[in-house]
Design a protein around this motif. Structure first.
Motif, mmCIF file in Angstrom:
data_model
loop_
_atom_site.group_PDB
_atom_site.id
_atom_site.type_symbol
_atom_site.label_atom_id
_atom_site.label_comp_id
_atom_site.label_asym_id
_atom_site.label_seq_id
_atom_site.Cartn_x
_atom_site.Cartn_y
_atom_site.Cartn_z
ATOM 1 N N LYS A 183 0.851 -1.189 0.000
ATOM 2 C CA LYS A 183 0.000 0.000 0.000
ATOM 3 C C LYS A 183 0.885 1.235 0.000
ATOM 4 C CE LYS A 183 -4.100 -1.575 2.575
ATOM 5 N NZ LYS A 183 -4.819 -1.377 3.867
ATOM 6 N N ASN A 185 0.058 5.263 -1.282
ATOM 7 C CA ASN A 185 -0.733 6.236 -2.041
ATOM 8 C C ASN A 185 -0.138 7.620 -1.908
ATOM 9 O OD1 ASN A 185 -2.618 4.578 -3.236
ATOM 10 N ND2 ASN A 185 -4.055 4.696 -1.526
ATOM 11 N N THR A 186 1.043 7.779 -2.462
ATOM 12 C CA THR A 186 1.726 9.061 -2.322
ATOM 13 C C THR A 186 1.985 9.709 -3.677
ATOM 14 O OG1 THR A 186 3.850 7.897 -2.271
ATOM 15 C CG2 THR A 186 2.868 8.453 -0.140
ATOM 16 N N THR B 145 -8.687 7.803 -4.751
ATOM 17 C CA THR B 145 -7.721 7.738 -3.659
ATOM 18 C C THR B 145 -7.091 6.348 -3.565
ATOM 19 O OG1 THR B 145 -9.492 7.159 -2.111
ATOM 20 C CG2 THR B 145 -8.916 9.484 -2.274
ATOM 21 N N SER B 423 1.796 7.752 3.218
ATOM 22 C CA SER B 423 0.354 7.619 3.056
ATOM 23 C C SER B 423 0.055 6.287 2.409
ATOM 24 C CB SER B 423 -0.237 8.755 2.229
ATOM 25 O OG SER B 423 -1.656 8.589 2.203
ATOM 26 N N ALA B 424 -0.318 5.335 3.239
ATOM 27 C CA ALA B 424 -0.528 3.978 2.737
ATOM 28 C C ALA B 424 -1.845 3.855 2.001
ATOM 29 C CB ALA B 424 -0.479 2.981 3.884
ATOM 30 N N GLU B 425 -2.911 4.399 2.598
ATOM 31 C CA GLU B 425 -4.210 4.185 1.954
ATOM 32 C C GLU B 425 -5.123 5.404 1.954
ATOM 33 O OE1 GLU B 425 -6.321 0.991 3.890
ATOM 34 O OE2 GLU B 425 -6.441 2.032 5.804
ATOM 35 N N HIS B 426 -4.706 6.512 2.541
ATOM 36 C CA HIS B 426 -5.602 7.674 2.598
ATOM 37 C C HIS B 426 -5.311 8.723 1.538
ATOM 38 C CE1 HIS B 426 -6.324 6.733 7.143
ATOM 39 N NE2 HIS B 426 -6.898 5.860 6.348
ATOM 40 N N GLY B 427 -4.177 8.623 0.886
ATOM 41 C CA GLY B 427 -3.840 9.613 -0.134
ATOM 42 C C GLY B 427 -3.135 10.832 0.441
#
Lengths: 467, 467
Positions: A183, A185-186, B145, B423-427
């Motif tokens: 995971k 999301n960057t 996201t 930011s693993a999963e929140h964006g």
């Protein structure tokens, strides 16, 4: 000038120019595409790749990245102008790291797929990408073409197996995106831009790949069916019964089986009589052989009861499983021995496959009387190898010369009508470049061209391929 | 002028400007971010979205796309300037197609995640994306996201669940990439560029998503452990025993459990005594409840024998399974009731988690004496919700004011040291934009900026977010 600059960059022995040294790099393995090059350069690490790309950028020299040279679309063969260099990634073949707890293996682009599988296996993991050329194809090529193969149904394409990449950009800069994270999301997904780009946006030099827990057993069955429709009804039954233990759902027609038994007489059909279609099922189980075999038995019984299959053979040993797989895996070679054929590597939504085959078979039979269909593929992925043999006793070369493009057009128009893909797993390369533009929308082509211009403004990365 | 143009484009009732109508769209659900906008516009189909974007492009009006407004990084909240419009996708909420044989569902961006799950379920399929906000989050927001959640271990993030997209580009053109194919290698992967881009490259208006065969049963267990290290040893054991039936491997510390039982007294620990760590396991089985329970029982016994776990509770009913899940799912809310906390949504390679927690806990304890760690997350994905509560009996607001950025920096520097993600999963949204730039390489930031400029040359798509 270029050659001397390259020889300053890497050792002379890594810059091949003699025809006897370069020949193997200038023709694809099937002998369909041949080109010329100023040199074949064999860097041995990422920094050397970066230095070579920098020199080429400075001198506006086109670069054709090449892995195991097993591609099917001419993506790794230079054009005939001789302007380009071939950049072979073969020597970048180190396994950099194996992390069994994280379920990852980090390898350089030139690692042969089979070696990656073995390295993962040695650490107790499964790297599931599996395809006919795995003994010589490299992982860099697999990623650059987003290779598919026989385990996509369960594990996805090469794209789904990559967590991070290291890429040398067309500027010669190195993008260190070798993340080992499930995971992250960057920002924009740069990784997936390079995967499947066939070397036109940069050179993949290393990848961090997912591994999976090794299944304890695998069992295989060959099922005989009367129609493709029956196979489409069998698929959801197999999925709901076996769930994620279903790791292969391949299919082939009676003609495929006949070609195999004709050209490989030691192989034979396990069934007494002929059936129209065959499905090869594989279950990979984390319990034991007995459990997997019982599941497969129950599935076959349900399918028989529902009238979906006419007969079934469940392999009683690993050797028998292997021989069932051999029937499926020998089709391409049997076909080649039979003669030339026009290959289509296509996909359509799974639910449309029967209709697609029926309609397209009829269309082709009408337009090209006597042609013989050799249809097999990865049914569970909607991926057909929908191949066309000329009519028996035809002048093959003449048929190809006169009809090949009409056959392509006929099949690909049908694919478009069914919202399918004209290249499911082999990529575009130089083979389907023009063809692809006929089907893509202008909006999509413009997006692709804009991305190409942005990342490779000098157009030195594998020009003439993909777009 | 803009407003009249918009009202020519869609019905007046779809252009909200009165403060009482727009307020709900201008503040995120946690009340962390508030902005202003010229209007909130609610198109009801893709062509209306395209027309609105065209008008905005012409007038250089920034567009903030918004789904269910459940984001955690302020990605869907406009800035305070009031220059932008909020483009709510809520009314694009049709399920366009369900194809059970193909294993796909095609939905519009404004469909609520829970409704997508239900629609898939109604057709006998599983859409596995699952997260706390699923009752109001929309699939467009989930894709923008690249949402994660509790089933990533088995099914992947939102990215892995999407086959095709329809996107309105910043020019107002529509890219129709709604493919329903498992395999398609016909050019650059545009899809994954829009997924996770948080609306900065275009507006996702529809998606074709994968569905999976519905498991027949799910069983849950809560395991008590002495350390995070033990949990890391348990993971490969669980994976090799349960294989792909392992659909959740969540963990939380004793402090998390204490917070839950304090603030939700009807919930209680199923164990007699306290343990340092807990792992919540879920198996999803395609055979039956008994088979799944036996597998889980065998796993727990092996783990006990190997000394990896101290105790185990296996749910004996769906209701008991639900109550074990409730312990895990109530942590965020319990934390909020306890007071403010500094949240970190991070990931590191799974194999480094124990070391990361040990070292970072120690570092924080030293620099910020008395702080209380609330650590939980998706261990199987390497994703920690690593949250920091101020010392007991502290002036919370003052602690936040004075220490928040130092805490962020300390934790994120550690994440960078461990090659993780901040930011693993929140964006990224607006929350972590600056922070993200501190850790990304210039090469990567430049690539991202070049892509942004290419796709959105007027910088109208959600400016000030992500990059």
């Amino acid at each position: 000038m270029l050659l001397s600059r390259l020889r300053e960059t890497v050792r002379s022995a890594q810059v091949l120019t003699a025809p006897e040294d370069t020949a193997a790099y200038l023709t694809d393995w099937r002998g369909r595409f041949t080109g010329r090059a100023q040199a074949v350069v064999l860097p041995s690490n990422t920094h050397e790749v970066a230095a070579i790309v920098s020199v080429c950028a400075e001198m506006r020299t086109p670069i054709v990245p090449q892995g195991g040279n097993t591609g099917l679309a001419g993506g790794a063969t230079p054009d005939p102008s001789g302007a380009a260099i071939v950049l072979s990634l073969k020597r970048l073949n180190r396994v950099r790291e194996i992390d069994p707890i994280n379920g990852t293996i980090t390898v350089e682009a030139g690692c042969v797929l089979h070696d990656v599988q073995q390295a993962a296996y040695g650490a107790g993991g499964l790297f599931p990408l599996s395809l006919a050329a795995e003994g010589s194809a490299t992982i860099g090529g697999n990623l650059s073409t987003n290779a598919g193969g026989t385990q996509v149904l369960r594990y996805g394409n090469a794209r789904e197996l990559a967590l991070g990449l290291e890429v040398v950009l067309p500027s010669g800069e190195i993008w260190s995106g070798l993340r080992a994270l499930r995971k992250d999301n960057t920002g924009y997904d740069l990784r997936d831009l390079f995967i499947g780009a066939e070397g036109t946006l940069g050179v993949i030099t290393a990848a961090c790949l997912k591994t999976f827990p090794l299944p304890r057993s695998q069992v295989t069955a060959l099922l005989a069916l009367d129609s493709v429709s029956a196979a489409l009804s069998l698929l959801p039954l197999a999925q709901s019964t076996a769930g994620p233990t279903l790791t292969a759902f391949e299919f082939f027609s009676i003609r495929c089986l006949q070609l195999v038994t004709r050209h490989f007489p030691q192989q034979r059909s396990p069934f007494e009589r002929a059936h129209a279609q065959y499905v090869l099922l594989e279950l990979s189980d984390h319990e034991d052989e007995r459990h997997a075999a019982a599941l497969l038995q129950s599935l076959a019984e349900q399918a028989l009861e529902k009238g979906l299959i006419a007969d079934a053979v469940i392999a009683q040993s690993a050797a028998q499983g292997r021989s069932l797989w051999m029937l499926r895996e020998s089709i391409s070679e049997a076909q080649a021995r039979e003669g030339k054929n026009i290959k289509h590597d296509i996909s359509v939504p799974i639910s449309s496959i029967a209709r697609f085959i029926d309609e397209t078979d009829a269309l082709l039979a009408q337009r090209f009387p006597g042609i013989r269909m050799v249809t097999f593929g990865h049914l569970g992925d909607g991926n057909l190898h929908y191949n066309v043999m000329p009519p028996a006793a035809t002048d093959e070369d003449r048929f190809f010369h006169e009809q090949q493009s009409a056959v392509y057009e006929c099949v690909h128009d049908q694919v478009a009508r069914f919202s399918g893909s004209i290249s499911a797993e082999h990529g575009i390369g130089q083979l389907k470049r023009e063809e692809n533009m006929r089907y893509k929308s202008p909006v999509e082509m413009n997006l692709m061209r804009a991305i190409k211009r942005t990342l490779d403004p000098l157009n030195i990365m594998n020009p003439g391929k993909v777009i």
